[in-house]
Design an enzyme around this catalytic site. Sequence first.
Site, PDB file in Angstrom:
ATOM      1  N   GLU A  85     -38.210 -38.352   0.692  1.00 17.58           N
ATOM      2  CA  GLU A  85     -37.975 -39.727   1.143  1.00 17.58           C
ATOM      3  C   GLU A  85     -36.732 -39.864   2.018  1.00 17.58           C
ATOM      4  O   GLU A  85     -36.525 -40.914   2.641  1.00 17.58           O
ATOM      5  CB  GLU A  85     -37.853 -40.663  -0.068  1.00 17.58           C
ATOM      6  CG  GLU A  85     -39.162 -40.914  -0.804  1.00 17.58           C
ATOM      7  CD  GLU A  85     -40.182 -41.655   0.039  1.00 17.58           C
ATOM      8  OE1 GLU A  85     -39.788 -42.364   0.986  1.00 17.58           O
ATOM      9  OE2 GLU A  85     -41.383 -41.532  -0.225  1.00 17.58           O
ATOM     10  N   GLU A 116     -42.222 -21.537 -14.934  1.00 17.68           N
ATOM     11  CA  GLU A 116     -40.919 -22.064 -15.345  1.00 17.68           C
ATOM     12  C   GLU A 116     -40.133 -21.077 -16.200  1.00 17.68           C
ATOM     13  O   GLU A 116     -38.914 -21.219 -16.366  1.00 17.68           O
ATOM     14  CB  GLU A 116     -41.069 -23.389 -16.087  1.00 17.68           C
ATOM     15  CG  GLU A 116     -41.647 -23.275 -17.484  1.00 17.68           C
ATOM     16  CD  GLU A 116     -41.568 -24.611 -18.223  1.00 17.68           C
ATOM     17  OE1 GLU A 116     -40.898 -24.651 -19.260  1.00 17.68           O
ATOM     18  OE2 GLU A 116     -42.157 -25.594 -17.754  1.00 17.68           O
TER      19      GLU A 116
END
EC number: 4.2.1.126
Length: 301
Positions: A85, A116
């Site tokens: 953004e 992960e």
Amino acid sequence: MKIDLTNLITESRNTASQHIDTLSTIDMLKVINDEDKKVALAVEKTLPEISQVVDAITEAFKKGGRLIYTGAGTSGRLGILDASECPPTYGSKPEQVVGLIAGGHTAILRAVENAEDNRELGEGDLKGLNFNEKDVLVGIAASGRTPYVLGAMAYAKSVNATVACISCNPNSPMTAAADISITPVVGAEVVTGSSRMKAGTAQKLVLNMLTTGAMIRSGKVFGNLMVDVEATNAKLVERQKKIVIEATDCSREEAESALAACNGHCKTAIVMVLAQLSAEEAKQLLDNNKGFIRAAIAAGK
């Protein structure tokens, strides 16, 4: 590999929601909403640490450094969301704020098995970006123990970069490894262990502050207007006009004329109108003052 979740706040049971499966829909939602109300208060307690990280990011930007987020699952996706953004909001380069997720682009939409748990992958992803001492790394993990993130943090420390973390468990391996630890303690989740809920909301609030604060400190906001926004679609063309009008109290016609004269560069148009300068003069003043509108106008008097 045995993982002990016993002492993690984010894995504990919430007494307020222990019988949530027996409640009516509205009462169920009230429980969730009541728990969500605690999140902003938890974030408030970490404002001093958030401020330190904002200042570190701002200094990195001044020196040509970057902000890199790293996380797995929800945490990684939130970092990517915040990073993505920045260019449309602040006209920043896509490489200035980057989000990394364990498992790469595939993991944005679906979980990648065991990604992960791989410390080396976290280090390797940073090396792939040529991460260096000018950059800032923010590791994101509700648990504070994700190996992928810890691997990235260890590598960032090894090159003498500033390392911060966002975790919802105090006294975690990540808080021990970070130079600056942001730890909003939001308590047990409504659904036990579902850290995409309160923990994820807290992470999003912190991420909002990090980039917003650093962009304001970098001169990309005038008043509360996003003056570096680029007109990449019809809505943003109109937003630019509105920003110039609100920043200068000029007419729509004046705003359109100024924007046309400077090829749609919002900051230049604002300086043109407020200081009564040509596009070339306004741009030069902005360049001389590192893009800060107030400083540019003061220098032009």
